[in-house]
Write an enzyme that holds these catalytic residues in place. Structure first.
Site, mmCIF file in Angstrom:
data_model
loop_
_atom_site.group_PDB
_atom_site.id
_atom_site.type_symbol
_atom_site.label_atom_id
_atom_site.label_comp_id
_atom_site.label_asym_id
_atom_site.label_seq_id
_atom_site.Cartn_x
_atom_site.Cartn_y
_atom_site.Cartn_z
ATOM 1 N N PRO A 18 -5.529 -7.607 -4.660
ATOM 2 C CG PRO A 18 -6.559 -5.800 -5.717
ATOM 3 C CD PRO A 18 -6.633 -6.647 -4.479
ATOM 4 C CB ALA A 19 0.184 -8.179 -5.919
ATOM 5 C CG LEU A 20 0.870 -1.962 -7.467
ATOM 6 C CD1 LEU A 20 2.056 -1.746 -6.535
ATOM 7 C CD2 LEU A 20 1.312 -1.728 -8.922
ATOM 8 N N GLY A 23 -1.723 3.823 -1.653
ATOM 9 C CA GLY A 23 -1.740 4.340 -0.283
ATOM 10 C C GLY A 23 -2.073 5.821 -0.239
ATOM 11 C CG ASP A 48 -3.299 0.928 3.336
ATOM 12 O OD1 ASP A 48 -3.759 0.019 4.059
ATOM 13 O OD2 ASP A 48 -2.550 1.827 3.761
ATOM 14 C CE1 TYR A 53 -2.179 6.347 7.893
ATOM 15 C CE2 TYR A 53 -3.003 5.609 5.781
ATOM 16 C CZ TYR A 53 -2.147 5.456 6.842
ATOM 17 O OH TYR A 53 -1.251 4.419 6.839
ATOM 18 C CE LYS A 78 -2.665 0.866 7.270
ATOM 19 N NZ LYS A 78 -2.973 2.071 6.503
ATOM 20 C CG HIS A 111 -2.406 2.309 11.970
ATOM 21 N ND1 HIS A 111 -3.040 3.364 11.377
ATOM 22 C CD2 HIS A 111 -1.155 2.302 11.450
ATOM 23 C CE1 HIS A 111 -2.219 3.966 10.534
ATOM 24 N NE2 HIS A 111 -1.058 3.345 10.567
HETATM 25 N N1 NAP Z 1 0.826 0.873 8.600
HETATM 26 C C1 NAP Z 1 1.594 1.915 8.749
HETATM 27 O O1 NAP Z 1 2.058 2.216 9.863
HETATM 28 C C2 NAP Z 1 1.945 2.751 7.572
HETATM 29 C C3 NAP Z 1 2.962 3.707 7.658
HETATM 30 C C4 NAP Z 1 3.269 4.457 6.537
HETATM 31 C C5 NAP Z 1 2.588 4.224 5.347
HETATM 32 N N2 NAP Z 1 1.583 3.301 5.298
HETATM 33 C C6 NAP Z 1 0.816 3.043 4.040
HETATM 34 O O2 NAP Z 1 1.725 2.789 2.984
HETATM 35 C C7 NAP Z 1 1.531 3.747 1.952
HETATM 36 C C8 NAP Z 1 2.815 4.052 1.247
HETATM 37 O O3 NAP Z 1 3.824 4.447 2.156
HETATM 38 P P1 NAP Z 1 4.465 5.908 2.178
HETATM 39 O O4 NAP Z 1 3.467 6.874 1.722
HETATM 40 O O5 NAP Z 1 5.077 6.053 3.507
HETATM 41 O O6 NAP Z 1 5.692 5.807 1.169
HETATM 42 P P2 NAP Z 1 5.924 5.409 -0.374
HETATM 43 O O7 NAP Z 1 4.692 5.010 -1.043
HETATM 44 O O8 NAP Z 1 7.091 4.491 -0.381
HETATM 45 O O9 NAP Z 1 6.433 6.807 -0.980
HETATM 46 C C9 NAP Z 1 5.597 7.921 -1.077
HETATM 47 C C10 NAP Z 1 6.472 9.150 -1.277
HETATM 48 O O10 NAP Z 1 7.242 9.023 -2.474
HETATM 49 C C11 NAP Z 1 6.817 9.972 -3.463
HETATM 50 N N3 NAP Z 1 6.666 9.212 -4.714
HETATM 51 C C12 NAP Z 1 5.612 8.443 -5.089
HETATM 52 N N4 NAP Z 1 5.866 7.845 -6.257
HETATM 53 C C13 NAP Z 1 7.095 8.236 -6.639
HETATM 54 C C14 NAP Z 1 7.903 7.952 -7.775
HETATM 55 N N5 NAP Z 1 7.486 7.124 -8.727
HETATM 56 N N6 NAP Z 1 9.127 8.533 -7.836
HETATM 57 C C15 NAP Z 1 9.555 9.387 -6.876
HETATM 58 N N7 NAP Z 1 8.826 9.700 -5.768
HETATM 59 C C16 NAP Z 1 7.615 9.118 -5.656
HETATM 60 C C17 NAP Z 1 5.511 10.538 -2.945
HETATM 61 O O11 NAP Z 1 5.373 11.909 -3.304
HETATM 62 P P3 NAP Z 1 4.189 12.400 -4.297
HETATM 63 O O12 NAP Z 1 2.891 12.136 -3.611
HETATM 64 O O13 NAP Z 1 4.491 13.863 -4.463
HETATM 65 O O14 NAP Z 1 4.342 11.621 -5.573
HETATM 66 C C18 NAP Z 1 5.668 10.408 -1.428
HETATM 67 O O15 NAP Z 1 6.451 11.466 -0.899
HETATM 68 C C19 NAP Z 1 0.924 4.934 2.699
HETATM 69 O O16 NAP Z 1 0.316 5.884 1.853
HETATM 70 C C20 NAP Z 1 -0.022 4.245 3.619
HETATM 71 O O17 NAP Z 1 -1.195 3.850 2.924
HETATM 72 C C21 NAP Z 1 1.272 2.563 6.383
#
Ligand code: NAP
Length: 296
Positions: A18-20, A23, A48, A53, A78, A111
């Site tokens: 799935p594209a979307l 996390g 993911d 985590y 990961k 990772h």
């Molecule tokens: N491979 C890696 O090194 C790595 C690093 C970082 C992340 N990741 C993966 O990527 C996923 C997503 O990245 P991320 O968690 O860093 O950032 P993100 O999905 O871009 O943003 C999440 C943040 O934004 C808030 N948020 C979510 N939806 C929103 C909306 N519609 N409007 C306003 N704020 C919103 C969330 O708070 P609330 O929960 O309060 O809504 C949270 O603080 C992670 O969960 C993880 O699975 C991987």
């Protein structure tokens, strides 16, 4: 339960993803079951997580509680750097699979590259190749691999990664790396796809308040987050937004009923600042980032 479904992308080994997706980085274990269950009810089928985590068990529980058939779900996790090396990585798969309570993991990633000990990184990847060969995982890949890491990996291992999961949001786009991924048939999966890292790390400018994004959003009756997700989807990336808030979990999946035009896509492309939110991959060492991943 919502009837919306995300479009799929085809990985370089023919597997559909799935594209979307959804996390769960920084989602506390006690909130993970509910968040995953809510996401699946909303229509997400890709989850993911990562061994580091510390919520794989709760991801598995959320999937079970949602009651969707296992073969309709796409579960990715990961391996953490502390488990690199061939035997350690094979064992790390067992730890993750048991915690997730699955026989097979759909996509297993390294990772991070561990540049100070790249031989161990390569050995861990060779373990992923074995797991792929043995049918324990359906696809394998990497995360946070920069061009030099990818070049070395491609030169010294047999299976081209299906995915490189990297930081991509309007303020940090890594277009050269994205191009390299495309050249090798590697899917770019965007982490922090809505720029969460610009908000929870307290950067000066936050994507959610960006005037260009807000203006485009207003035009479509959508939010800045929805516009960013649309931008990823229309540029053929996978994106895995995180939320623990039910309204935002729903909002981030409500992106299949509008289309950005070329001018809008180009305006978002222009927002790139070149400033990374996450750690520089070359600075990752066992000394600074190593941590023990508990047994299942
Ligand atoms: N491979 C890696 O090194 C790595 C690093 C970082 C992340 N990741 C993966 O990527 C996923 C997503 O990245 P991320 O968690 O860093 O950032 P993100 O999905 O871009 O943003 C999440 C943040 O934004 C808030 N948020 C979510 N939806 C929103 C909306 N519609 N409007 C306003 N704020 C919103 C969330 O708070 P609330 O929960 O309060 O809504 C949270 O603080 C992670 O969960 C993880 O699975 C991987």
């Amino acid at each position: 339960m919502s009837t919306a479904t995300a479009p799929t992308l085809t990985l370089n080994n023919g597997i559909l993803v799935p594209a979307l997706g959804f996390g769960v980085f920084q989602t506390p274990p006690e909130e993970t079951v509910g968040a995953v269950e809510a996401a699946i009810h909303e229509g997400y089928r890709l989850i993911d997580t990562g061994a580091s985590y510390m919520n794989e068990r709760e991801v598995g529980e959320g999937i079970r509680r949602a009651g969707v058939a296992r073969d309709e779900m796409f579960v990715e996790t990961k391996l953490w750097i502390s488990d690199y090396g061939y035997d350690a990585a094979l064992h790390a798969f067992e730890k993750s699979a048991r915690k997730l309570d699955v026989d097979q993991i759909d996509l297993l990633l390294l990772h991070q590259p561990l540049p100070s000990s790249f031989d161990r990184t390569l050995d861990a990847y060779r373990a992923l190749e074995t797991l792929l060969h043995d049918g324990k995982v359906r696809a394998i890949g990497v995360s946070n691999f920069m061009p030099d890491h990818l070049d070395r990996l491609l030169a010294e291992t047999a299976v081209v990664p299906a995915v490189n999961q990297i930081e991509v949001h309007p303020y940090f786009q890594q277009t050269a790396l994205q191009r390299l991924n495309v050249e090798h048939g590697i899917l770019t999966q965007a982490w922090s796809p809505i720029g969460g890292i610009t908000s929870y790390r307290g950067a000066e400018r936050q994507t959610f308040d960006d005037p260009t994004l807000l203006e485009i959003a207003e035009r479509h009756g959508k939010s800045a987050a929805q516009v960013m997700l649309r931008w990823h989807l229309q540029q053929s990336r996978s994106a895995i937004p995180k939320s623990t808030n039910p309204a935002r979990i729903a909002e981030n999946f409500d992106v299949f009923d509008f289309q950005l035009n070329d001018e809008e896509l180009a305006a978002i492309d222009e927002l790139d600042t070149g400033v990374r939110g996450g750690p520089e991959p070359d600075t990752i060492t066992l000394e600074t980032f190593g941590k023990e991943i508990p047994e299942a």
